[in-house]
Design a protein around this motif. Structure first.
Motif, PDB file in Angstrom:
ATOM      1  N   ILE A   4       0.837  -1.195   0.000  1.00 38.46           N
ATOM      2  CA  ILE A   4       0.000   0.000   0.000  1.00 38.46           C
ATOM      3  C   ILE A   4       0.873   1.246   0.000  1.00 38.46           C
ATOM      4  CG2 ILE A   4      -1.675   1.318   1.362  1.00 38.46           C
ATOM      5  CD1 ILE A   4      -2.792  -1.394   2.303  1.00 38.46           C
ATOM      6  N   ARG A   6       1.700   4.245   1.306  1.00 38.31           N
ATOM      7  CA  ARG A   6       1.339   4.872   2.577  1.00 38.31           C
ATOM      8  C   ARG A   6       1.230   6.395   2.452  1.00 38.31           C
ATOM      9  NH1 ARG A   6       1.801   1.121   7.090  1.00 38.31           N
ATOM     10  NH2 ARG A   6       1.733  -0.917   6.074  1.00 38.31           N
ATOM     11  N   SER A  31      -1.593   2.715  10.973  1.00 40.89           N
ATOM     12  CA  SER A  31      -0.428   1.961  10.513  1.00 40.89           C
ATOM     13  C   SER A  31      -0.471   0.517  10.996  1.00 40.89           C
ATOM     14  CB  SER A  31       0.865   2.635  10.989  1.00 40.89           C
ATOM     15  OG  SER A  31       1.011   3.921  10.418  1.00 40.89           O
ATOM     16  N   LEU A  34      -2.961  -1.341   8.822  1.00 40.97           N
ATOM     17  CA  LEU A  34      -2.406  -1.603   7.496  1.00 40.97           C
ATOM     18  C   LEU A  34      -1.333  -2.692   7.563  1.00 40.97           C
ATOM     19  CD1 LEU A  34      -2.006   2.000   5.999  1.00 40.97           C
ATOM     20  CD2 LEU A  34      -3.876   0.378   5.627  1.00 40.97           C
ATOM     21  N   TRP A  37      -2.960  -6.117   7.865  1.00 41.24           N
ATOM     22  CA  TRP A  37      -3.559  -6.486   6.583  1.00 41.24           C
ATOM     23  C   TRP A  37      -2.490  -6.983   5.612  1.00 41.24           C
ATOM     24  CZ3 TRP A  37      -8.076  -7.330   4.145  1.00 41.24           C
ATOM     25  CH2 TRP A  37      -8.094  -7.277   2.754  1.00 41.24           C
ATOM     26  N   GLU A  38      -1.414  -6.247   5.486  1.00 43.34           N
ATOM     27  CA  GLU A  38      -0.374  -6.618   4.534  1.00 43.34           C
ATOM     28  C   GLU A  38       0.349  -7.898   4.938  1.00 43.34           C
ATOM     29  OE1 GLU A  38       0.926  -2.482   2.364  1.00 43.34           O
ATOM     30  OE2 GLU A  38       2.095  -3.109   4.117  1.00 43.34           O
ATOM     31  N   ASP A  46      -9.532  -5.557  -1.489  1.00 45.34           N
ATOM     32  CA  ASP A  46      -9.272  -4.267  -0.839  1.00 45.34           C
ATOM     33  C   ASP A  46     -10.511  -3.681  -0.184  1.00 45.34           C
ATOM     34  OD1 ASP A  46      -6.625  -4.266  -1.591  1.00 45.34           O
ATOM     35  OD2 ASP A  46      -6.934  -3.008  -3.356  1.00 45.34           O
ATOM     36  N   LEU A  49     -10.499  -4.482   3.503  1.00 48.42           N
ATOM     37  CA  LEU A  49      -9.673  -3.559   4.290  1.00 48.42           C
ATOM     38  C   LEU A  49     -10.407  -2.246   4.504  1.00 48.42           C
ATOM     39  CD1 LEU A  49      -7.094  -2.466   5.613  1.00 48.42           C
ATOM     40  CD2 LEU A  49      -6.212  -2.017   3.302  1.00 48.42           C
ATOM     41  N   ILE A 198      -6.797   3.764  -0.921  1.00 49.50           N
ATOM     42  CA  ILE A 198      -5.935   2.586  -1.085  1.00 49.50           C
ATOM     43  C   ILE A 198      -5.399   2.510  -2.501  1.00 49.50           C
ATOM     44  CG2 ILE A 198      -5.840   0.062  -1.005  1.00 49.50           C
ATOM     45  CD1 ILE A 198      -8.152   0.193   1.063  1.00 49.50           C
TER      46      ILE A 198
END
Length: 203
Positions: A4, A6, A31, A34, A37-38, A46, A49, A198
């Motif tokens: 992603i 950022r 953060s 994220l 998720w990653e 997506d 998320l 995103i």
């Protein structure tokens, strides 16, 4: 693997959801979400998320840190305890002992509520959320609960894949994953703004 972007994400979120200003704690919480998720769900949709982020944004009053539900012990006893005003709700939440109302009110990114839910997540995470419910306020614990709970459908039996898949794009009814249709339109709007933030980079 692409990750992603950022900078784009935080620029968009700052402007579209926070009126131009993000606090350090908000950045920290976003953060963490994220990152999880990653790490665990990088190949999933997506929209999942985005809807998790929109849900968290609403449930924690934009703070993007795990919080305890607003209210006093007396309020929680009346609302959630078997000795309170709604013993049927208490039973549904698994609050079997007097005092459970104030012990197990909502906590975290998704406002985990009731002895039954705390017991379930104690087993899933191997963290003593029953003996020490405030552990649900730890950032790493709350992050796992909101993501895994919404992916697996542990809160209501409904899950993200029911509303976001190759044939479904239902931002309104996705609220049923957590809390029927309470504030569904509002959360839909938040989630779509997160979705617009995103994008990906290979740099």
């Amino acid at each position: 693997m692409a990750s992603i972007n950022r900078k784009f994400f935080f620029d968009q979120v700052r402007n579209d959801l926070y009126g131009g200003t993000l606090k350090a704690k908000q950045v920290e919480g976003l953060s963490a979400l994220l990152d999880y998720w990653e790490t665990k769900y990088p190949k999933k949709d997506d929209r999942w998320l985005a809807y998790v982020l929109g849900t968290a944004f609403h449930e924690v009053d934009k703070k993007m840190q795990p919080i305890k539900e607003y209210g006093s012990d007396a309020y929680f006893m009346k609302r959630y305890d078997k000795s309170g005003n709604n013993p049927q709700l208490a039973a549904a939440l698994g609050n079997t002992e007097v005092g459970d109302g104030k012990k197990f009110p909502g906590r975290g990114f998704v406002q985990l509520t009731g002895r039954a839910n705390y017991t379930d997540w104690k087993a899933r995470l191997n963290v003593d959320l029953v003996g020490s419910p405030d552990l649900a306020l730890q950032l790493d614990v709350a992050t796992k609960i909101i993501f895994d709970g919404m992916v697996l459908g542990t809160f209501t039996g409904k899950k993200l894949a029911d509303y976001f898949n190759t044939t479904a794009d239902d931002w309104y009814n996705a609220r049923r994953i957590v809390n029927r249709l309470d504030k569904a339109t509002i959360i839909e709007g938040h989630a779509k703004r997160f979705y617009a933030a995103i994008s990906y980079t290979t740099a």
